[in-house]
Design an enzyme around this catalytic site. Structure first.
Site, PDB file in Angstrom:
ATOM      1  N   ASP A   1       0.821  -1.215   0.000  1.00  0.00           N
ATOM      2  CA  ASP A   1       0.000   0.000   0.000  1.00  0.00           C
ATOM      3  C   ASP A   1       0.851   1.259   0.000  1.00  0.00           C
ATOM      4  O   ASP A   1       1.982   1.274   0.473  1.00  0.00           O
ATOM      5  CB  ASP A   1      -0.916   0.020   1.219  1.00  0.00           C
ATOM      6  CG  ASP A   1      -0.129   0.009   2.530  1.00  0.00           C
ATOM      7  OD1 ASP A   1       0.801  -0.807   2.642  1.00  0.00           O
ATOM      8  OD2 ASP A   1      -0.437   0.824   3.421  1.00  0.00           O
ATOM      9  N   GLU A   2       0.272   2.318  -0.523  1.00  0.00           N
ATOM     10  CA  GLU A   2       0.747   3.692  -0.380  1.00  0.00           C
ATOM     11  C   GLU A   2       2.192   3.917  -0.808  1.00  0.00           C
ATOM     12  O   GLU A   2       2.905   4.733  -0.215  1.00  0.00           O
ATOM     13  CB  GLU A   2       0.550   4.174   1.070  1.00  0.00           C
ATOM     14  CG  GLU A   2      -0.906   4.276   1.455  1.00  0.00           C
ATOM     15  CD  GLU A   2      -1.125   4.930   2.809  1.00  0.00           C
ATOM     16  OE1 GLU A   2      -2.100   5.674   2.951  1.00  0.00           O
ATOM     17  OE2 GLU A   2      -0.328   4.681   3.745  1.00  0.00           O
ATOM     18  N   VAL A   3       2.640   3.218  -1.838  1.00  0.00           N
ATOM     19  CA  VAL A   3       3.927   3.591  -2.431  1.00  0.00           C
ATOM     20  C   VAL A   3       3.733   4.935  -3.129  1.00  0.00           C
ATOM     21  O   VAL A   3       2.787   5.126  -3.878  1.00  0.00           O
ATOM     22  CB  VAL A   3       4.418   2.524  -3.425  1.00  0.00           C
ATOM     23  CG1 VAL A   3       5.694   2.980  -4.118  1.00  0.00           C
ATOM     24  CG2 VAL A   3       4.649   1.204  -2.703  1.00  0.00           C
TER      25      VAL A   3
END
Length: 636
Positions: free
Chosen positions: A445-447
């Site tokens: 998530d959330e790269v």
């Protein structure tokens, strides 16, 4: 009491995210000069800001360090005030302010600073409504989650429940496990079970019935005995918990709840995956607290404990191949490699789980029918990992070439550094020996947008593999990670962004839809198995009301307990895709969870509400009944 106190206030400003005013009071007997002030807060100062009365010396995610104007001396009883315009987001609640603070004095010492909540200037913050109605019951039985079918007649409360004399050893052990669970949850209350017959008690007879569904149970109450029928150990376990719940309610609130004398209960779970997640990276929870939470999950008939063990803020799992992960990555403080984050003050804080700790927790969970799903969050959210093992970094990459949404620079494992896969392989080798379940959760998530694009190694990889950008690089990375897991007999679980750039092979992959409910439908349409955990309903760190004084986070709005209870995760999922939905899960993200009181305020009663949504069919749910029963349920 500390010698210094910090107070903060916020007021809206047209065209921006408002003005933050910070005031430091000198309560000591000596003048204060030559110092810096450090504090942590989710209300972060943006790169482009204006500071009146001081200057920002350093910022790392939620950590801020400010300097006063040159030559400033704060006399005893005096104060230093500065104000900042240019924030990363608008605060919505009292808890969006300071989470910890300390001063660094001229001699290098770090001293604590007291602080309060974020005050709202210039407008009314609203009044928070009651989170639970008084509640009412039409059928006087304390069962939560509420069963599939029930037809009962109340009668005399037995002294205790006990197994018949011919009960087999495995049933006796199951009986004693639930008895011990009850004693841990309600240590001051009279026990509901006895292993030996007691005059005035009621006998329980266990029956194995192959026609009953997996994890289901049936209870038949007669004048002389209670018959508990199930096809498997899980069904027997849930039936025993229901009996303990019935006894507890009938004793704890005799006016509203009774014990059945005649009739039947037929029950089975709605979903296979009934989960609760706990983030131990932002705040560390001792083994006893983790085991207590697992007890609470079992009492609520939840069967998955998703253990978020690593993030930017810390790496909490002992890996013998890489001791630096916990020697460095589990420790934050003013003079540590990892700077203080939310809740960290003048003294360093550390904490991790040894492999022996993990074995104890996993065994404890298994005894209660709870599977532990560990999460090592990669490739993003890896600041603690990268600072612990610098060999994972592409040394030619500019050090601040991208930032994650939480403000961390260059926080993602590099897909083009070959050591990344050697490292993860050795980590997985140790994890599979600790966690016997099918899944290892790898985050995904959330790269940050733009991640890796200034890395010469990634540029060469993109050209060689014909990859177009960040999402393609992440897909390349996760495919290799999935192969590492498959080689070790494990399946990949991840957050919904793991589907970006083409994602990974759908076979054996489970993704959790957290950003918004529609994402779960999109994942199912792409062929993924899905667990629904939308922030708008099932993130238990979200505030429960819009009012300023209601504690909690705000990025997904606010979620009153009634909303978490009533929310239907299947939503508009087409009938043809229902089989792709494995279940639902609550998430406890702990950035703001600095006290036991705060934890209990936000997690309960919403965790039991999600548990009922995971077990009980829509047509059997009743908010007023739930509100009457949940008041008797245990907290951390």
């Amino acid at each position: 009491m500390a010698d210094y106190r910090l107070e903060t206030s916020w007021r809206p400003v047209e065209g921006g995210f408002g003005r933050l005013t910070v005031t430091l009071f000198n309560l000591s007997a000596e003048p204060l000069s030559g110092f810096s002030l450090a504090y942590t807060s989710e209300t972060r100062v943006a790169d482009k800001h204006v500071c009146d009365g001081g200057s920002l010396k350093r910022q790392v995610a939620h950590f801020h360090e400010f300097l006063p104007s040159e030559g400033l001396s704060v006399p005893p009883g005096g104060h230093w005030r500065f104000a900042v315009e240019g924030l990363s987001r608008e605060p919505k609640h009292v808890t969006a302010g300071v989470k910890s603070a300390y001063l660094t004095l001229a001699d290098g010492r770090h001293v604590p600073v007291d602080f309060g909540g974020l005050m709202l200037e210039g407008r009314d913050g609203g009044v928070a409504p009651p989170l639970l109605p008084p509640g009412r019951v039409q059928e006087p039985y304390s069962l939560l989650p509420w069963p599939l079918a029930l037809a009962l007649k109340a009668g005399e409360l037995p002294v205790v429940l006990y197994p018949t004399g011919k009960t087999r050893p495995n049933a006796i052990k199951a009986f004693s496990l639930v008895l011990a669970l009850y004693q841990r949850l309600y240590p001051a209350d009279k026990v509901p079970f006895s292993l030996s017959a007691v005059e005035g008690g009621r006998a329980i007879r266990f029956v194995t019935e192959s026609s009953i569904a997996e994890s289901a149970y049936e209870l038949r109450f007669t004048a002389h005995e209670i018959v508990l029928s199930s096809a498997d150990a899980a069904g027997r376990h849930y039936g025993l918990i229901s009996l303990a719940q019935l006894m507890h309610g009938a004793r704890a609130d005799r006016e509203n709840f009774k014990f059945p004398n005649f009739g039947t209960i037929a029950d089975q779970p709605r979903y296979d995956w009934r989960g609760c997640h706990l983030d131990v990276a932002r705040q560390f929870y001792p083994v006893a607290d983790v085991m207590r939470l697992i007890d609470i999950l079992a009492w609520n008939k939840l069967n998955i404990f998703h253990w978020h063990l690593t993030d930017d803020e810390a790496w909490r799992l002992e890996i013998k191949a890489y001791p630096a992960l916990t020697e460095i990555g589990a420790r934050r403080g003013p003079d540590e490699v990892l700077v203080p984050q939310l809740g960290d003050g003048a003294d360093p804080r550390s904490g991790h789980y040894t492999q022996e700790d993990v074995r104890r927790i996993v065994a404890h969970a298994a005894s209660l029918g709870v599977e532990v799903v560990p999460e090592i969050d990669v490739p993003g959210h890896s600041t603690a990992t990268l600072l612990s093992l610098p060999a994972l970094v592409d040394g030619q990459e500019a050090p601040d070439s991208y930032r994650a949404v939480q403000g961390y620079p260059n926080n993602a494992l590099n897909p083009a550094v070959e050591f990344t896969y050697e490292f993860l392989g050795k980590v997985f080798d140790e994890m599979v020996a600790l966690f016997p379940g099918d899944y290892i959760h790898i985050g995904g998530d959330e790269v940050a947008n733009g991640a890796w694009l200034s890395s010469p190694l990634c540029k060469a990889l993109m050209e060689r593999e014909r990859l177009a950008g960040m999402a393609d690089l992440q897909s390349y990375f996760l495919k290799r990670v999935k192969a590492l897991l498959s080689e070790r007999g494990r399946r990949l679980a991840g957050w919904n962004e793991a589907s970006l750039g083409g994602g990974v092979d759908r076979d054996g992959t489970l993704l959790m839809a957290w950003e918004k409910p529609a994402v779960g439908i999109e994942l199912a349409q792409q062929g993924y198995d899905v667990v629904m955990t939308p922030g708008q309903a099932y993130y238990l760190d979200m505030a429960q009301a819009e009012a300023w004084d209601e504690p909690g986070a705000s990025w997904a709005g606010h979620a009153p307990p009634e909303h978490s209870y009533a929310y239907e995760a299947e939503g508009e999922l087409p009938d043809g895709l229902r089989e792709k939905m494995r279940g639902i899960q609550a998430c406890i993200w702990t950035e703001n969870f600095l006290s036991r009181a705060y934890f209990n305020r936000l997690v309960f009663p919403r965790l039991p509400a999600v548990a009922e949504a995971a077990w009980t069919p829509l047509e059997r749910k009743d908010w007023d009944r739930f509100a009457a029963i949940v008041r008797m349920w245990p907290m951390l």
